[in-house]
Design a protein around this motif. Structure first.
Motif, PDB file in Angstrom:
ATOM      1  N   ALA A   1      48.754 -46.653  25.596  1.00  0.00           N
ATOM      2  CA  ALA A   1      49.428 -46.775  26.890  1.00  0.00           C
ATOM      3  C   ALA A   1      49.455 -45.461  27.670  1.00  0.00           C
ATOM      4  CB  ALA A   1      50.854 -47.288  26.685  1.00  0.00           C
ATOM      5  N   VAL A   2      49.493 -44.327  26.977  1.00  0.00           N
ATOM      6  CA  VAL A   2      49.631 -43.035  27.672  1.00  0.00           C
ATOM      7  C   VAL A   2      48.338 -42.232  27.702  1.00  0.00           C
ATOM      8  CG1 VAL A   2      52.056 -42.899  27.007  1.00  0.00           C
ATOM      9  CG2 VAL A   2      50.341 -41.701  25.635  1.00  0.00           C
ATOM     10  N   ARG A   3      47.321 -42.677  26.960  1.00  0.00           N
ATOM     11  CA  ARG A   3      46.113 -41.874  26.797  1.00  0.00           C
ATOM     12  C   ARG A   3      45.493 -41.448  28.122  1.00  0.00           C
ATOM     13  NH1 ARG A   3      43.985 -38.443  23.156  1.00  0.00           N
ATOM     14  NH2 ARG A   3      41.713 -38.384  23.242  1.00  0.00           N
ATOM     15  N   THR A   4      45.231 -42.388  28.998  1.00  0.00           N
ATOM     16  CA  THR A   4      44.546 -42.055  30.250  1.00  0.00           C
ATOM     17  C   THR A   4      45.367 -41.145  31.148  1.00  0.00           C
ATOM     18  OG1 THR A   4      43.208 -44.075  30.203  1.00  0.00           O
ATOM     19  CG2 THR A   4      43.500 -42.999  32.342  1.00  0.00           C
ATOM     20  N   PRO A   5      46.630 -41.479  31.484  1.00  0.00           N
ATOM     21  CA  PRO A   5      47.390 -40.568  32.364  1.00  0.00           C
ATOM     22  C   PRO A   5      47.640 -39.202  31.723  1.00  0.00           C
ATOM     23  CG  PRO A   5      48.800 -42.322  31.525  1.00  0.00           C
ATOM     24  CD  PRO A   5      47.400 -42.700  31.193  1.00  0.00           C
ATOM     25  N   TYR A   6      47.826 -39.170  30.396  1.00  0.00           N
ATOM     26  CA  TYR A   6      48.049 -37.877  29.751  1.00  0.00           C
ATOM     27  C   TYR A   6      46.810 -36.998  29.832  1.00  0.00           C
ATOM     28  CZ  TYR A   6      48.359 -34.216  26.292  1.00  0.00           C
ATOM     29  OH  TYR A   6      48.310 -32.988  25.683  1.00  0.00           O
ATOM     30  N   CYS A   7      45.661 -37.526  29.460  1.00  0.00           N
ATOM     31  CA  CYS A   7      44.434 -36.731  29.453  1.00  0.00           C
ATOM     32  C   CYS A   7      44.071 -36.253  30.855  1.00  0.00           C
ATOM     33  CB  CYS A   7      43.286 -37.531  28.840  1.00  0.00           C
ATOM     34  SG  CYS A   7      43.491 -37.856  27.066  1.00  0.00           S
ATOM     35  N   GLU A   8      44.299 -37.092  31.863  1.00  0.00           N
ATOM     36  CA  GLU A   8      44.034 -36.673  33.239  1.00  0.00           C
ATOM     37  C   GLU A   8      44.983 -35.543  33.645  1.00  0.00           C
ATOM     38  OE1 GLU A   8      44.407 -40.228  35.511  1.00  0.00           O
ATOM     39  OE2 GLU A   8      42.391 -40.968  35.001  1.00  0.00           O
ATOM     40  N   GLY A   9      46.262 -35.674  33.284  1.00  0.00           N
ATOM     41  CA  GLY A   9      47.223 -34.627  33.612  1.00  0.00           C
ATOM     42  C   GLY A   9      46.917 -33.329  32.886  1.00  0.00           C
ATOM     43  N   LEU A  10      46.491 -33.418  31.621  1.00  0.00           N
ATOM     44  CA  LEU A  10      46.156 -32.221  30.857  1.00  0.00           C
ATOM     45  C   LEU A  10      44.964 -31.496  31.468  1.00  0.00           C
ATOM     46  CD1 LEU A  10      46.542 -30.391  28.400  1.00  0.00           C
ATOM     47  CD2 LEU A  10      45.048 -31.945  27.114  1.00  0.00           C
TER      48      LEU A  10
END
Length: 291
Positions: A199-208
């Motif tokens: 659930a968090v993989r895409t928004p987290y990796c983009e933010g990182l």
């Protein structure tokens, strides 16, 4: 006597000393004023006012933050120990006791390790080799009517070019165990780590990637720290912008997880989405909201 047995004996001795302390000393040690009644479960958050106002309103009078230190110096060698928590923790007796127990164990282990270091480097002029520093600072992430979400910065230096630090976290459930309360790992509120990861993989990796680019100027594919860390490498924080429900997640990467030490740690905050809500256990879902 083995290392583990020595630590156990030291911890027991420290607890015995605490048992012999006066009521005033014990009360001050956990941030509780004498003769101050245990506060009731905080009321529902007011419809108006900031989250900070609500935190201050729910911090019971007579409770205070704790900043415990225990330092030693011996012929150029030094040992520093610091452990602190905010007044909101002191207002929850069960949680304050748990953190006090953790602190007692950490202090006993540091003292034992430092004594071993002094023996090992007794004839050395390397003062940094005989330096031991430990620090842990707990802070409030969110204070909801049922949950108190905390994070901690944890620092250790035991010689060398620099120390290292990482993070800790917990969520205190005031209603668990028939009102006695319970400390939970934030991941325990979700159906599985895998479900939350998805659930968090895409928004987290983009933010990182955005944060990495700010520090590096560019993010090159194929570098040692170019791969996005997995969820089990990160510290999860449950946050709130309203003081009423968890509506955002903080994901902390300690040094060497998402970048070299010189870049420091990385914190990425992602809003709670419907996908994240779907990963929350049904019994906790009412305490989350999507933004």
């Amino acid at each position: 006597m083995g290392r583990a047995m020595t630590v156990c004996v030291t911890v027991l001795a420290a607890l015995a000393l605490a048992a012999c302390s006066s009521p005033e000393e014990v009360a001050d040690d956990v941030g509780v004023a004498q003769n101050t009644p245990t506060p009731p479960t905080p009321p529902e958050v007011a419809e108006s006012g900031s989250a900070q106002d609500d935190l201050e309103r729910r911090t019971a009078a007579g409770f205070k933050e704790v900043n415990f230190t225990d330092n030693e110096n011996a012929e150029g060698a030094s040992r520093d120990f610091q452990y602190s928590w905010p007044a909101q923790v002191s207002a929850i007796p069960g949680l304050a006791r748990q953190l006090q127990q953790r602190r007692t164990q950490a202090l006993a282990e540091q003292k034992q390790a430092w004594r071993g270091t002094l023996e090992e480097f007794a004839d050395s002029e390397c003062n940094s080799c005989k330096t031991d520093s430990y620090g842990k600072t707990w802070q409030v992430v969110a204070d909801l009517p049922r949950f108190l979400s905390l994070s901690a910065n944890h620092y250790v230096y035991a010689g060398g070019a620099h120390g290292n630090y990482w993070f800790d976290t917990l969520v205190w459930d005031r209603q668990a165990n028939d009102g006695e309360g319970e400390a939970l790992d934030p991941y325990a509120l979700f159906t599985s780590t895998a479900a939350l990861h998805d659930a968090v993989r895409t928004p987290y990796c983009e933010g990182l990637k955005t944060e990495q680019a700010k520090r590096r100027g560019t993010v090159e594919d194929g570098g040692y720290f170019s791969e996005c860390p997995k969820l089990n490498q990160l510290t999860l924080l449950l946050g709130s912008s309203t003081g009423k429900s968890f509506d955002r997640l903080g994901l902390l990467a300690a040094p060497y997880v998402a970048g070299p030490y010189v870049e420091g740690d990385y914190e990425v905050t992602v809003p709670v989405t419907q996908a994240i809500l779907d990963a929350v256990k049904p019994e906790y879902r009412a305490h989350f909201s999507a933004k």
